[in-house]
Design a protein around this motif. Structure first.
Motif, mmCIF file in Angstrom:
data_model
loop_
_atom_site.group_PDB
_atom_site.id
_atom_site.type_symbol
_atom_site.label_atom_id
_atom_site.label_comp_id
_atom_site.label_asym_id
_atom_site.label_seq_id
_atom_site.Cartn_x
_atom_site.Cartn_y
_atom_site.Cartn_z
ATOM 1 N N ALA A 122 -15.135 9.824 -26.188
ATOM 2 C CA ALA A 122 -16.379 9.051 -26.280
ATOM 3 C C ALA A 122 -16.230 7.729 -25.547
ATOM 4 O O ALA A 122 -17.169 7.249 -24.906
ATOM 5 C CB ALA A 122 -16.743 8.816 -27.747
ATOM 6 N N GLY A 123 -15.071 7.103 -25.643
ATOM 7 C CA GLY A 123 -14.822 5.852 -24.948
ATOM 8 C C GLY A 123 -14.830 6.026 -23.442
ATOM 9 O O GLY A 123 -15.341 5.191 -22.714
ATOM 10 N N ALA A 124 -14.282 7.130 -22.964
ATOM 11 C CA ALA A 124 -14.255 7.420 -21.539
ATOM 12 C C ALA A 124 -15.668 7.707 -21.039
ATOM 13 O O ALA A 124 -16.040 7.314 -19.927
ATOM 14 C CB ALA A 124 -13.329 8.589 -21.241
ATOM 15 N N ALA A 125 -16.466 8.411 -21.847
ATOM 16 C CA ALA A 125 -17.828 8.734 -21.443
ATOM 17 C C ALA A 125 -18.705 7.481 -21.433
ATOM 18 O O ALA A 125 -19.617 7.350 -20.614
ATOM 19 C CB ALA A 125 -18.412 9.773 -22.391
ATOM 20 N N ALA A 126 -18.419 6.549 -22.321
ATOM 21 C CA ALA A 126 -19.220 5.319 -22.397
ATOM 22 C C ALA A 126 -18.967 4.397 -21.212
ATOM 23 O O ALA A 126 -19.832 3.632 -20.823
ATOM 24 C CB ALA A 126 -18.927 4.595 -23.701
ATOM 25 N N THR A 127 -17.769 4.474 -20.644
ATOM 26 C CA THR A 127 -17.441 3.593 -19.519
ATOM 27 C C THR A 127 -17.945 4.130 -18.195
ATOM 28 O O THR A 127 -17.953 3.414 -17.207
ATOM 29 C CB THR A 127 -15.908 3.382 -19.427
ATOM 30 O OG1 THR A 127 -15.277 4.645 -19.247
ATOM 31 C CG2 THR A 127 -15.383 2.701 -20.665
ATOM 32 N N GLU A 128 -18.374 5.384 -18.166
ATOM 33 C CA GLU A 128 -18.870 5.963 -16.900
ATOM 34 C C GLU A 128 -20.311 5.595 -16.635
ATOM 35 O O GLU A 128 -21.087 5.244 -17.396
ATOM 36 C CB GLU A 128 -18.743 7.478 -16.939
ATOM 37 C CG GLU A 128 -17.298 7.920 -16.913
ATOM 38 C CD GLU A 128 -17.170 9.421 -16.997
ATOM 39 O OE1 GLU A 128 -18.192 10.131 -17.067
ATOM 40 O OE2 GLU A 128 -16.039 9.902 -16.997
#
Length: 68
Positions: A62-68
């Protein structure tokens, strides 16, 4: 194993840990079925560790998806 320890691992390390825990859970279930299981509390510990690893993996995703 605690969540802080897991948070420092990479997703690949977490997946490897998850595979190892699932294998252990399978072996414990097999031992329970055959009557060879001595430490019944270990089943609960392993189940909770699997849940912790899954939670940390989902948080990282979720953190990786939020930074994209």
């Amino acid at each position: 194993m605690d969540a802080k320890e897991l948070a420092n691992k990479t997703p690949d390390q977490l997946r490897d840990e998850l595979v190892a825990l699932k294998k252990e859970a399978f072996n414990l279930r097999f031992q329970k079925a055959t009557g060879a299981l001595e430490n019944t509390a270990r089943i609960r510990q392993v189940r909770r560790d699997v849940a912790r690893v899954n939670t940390v993996l989902n948080q990282k995703a979720a953190g990786a998806a939020a930074t994209e």
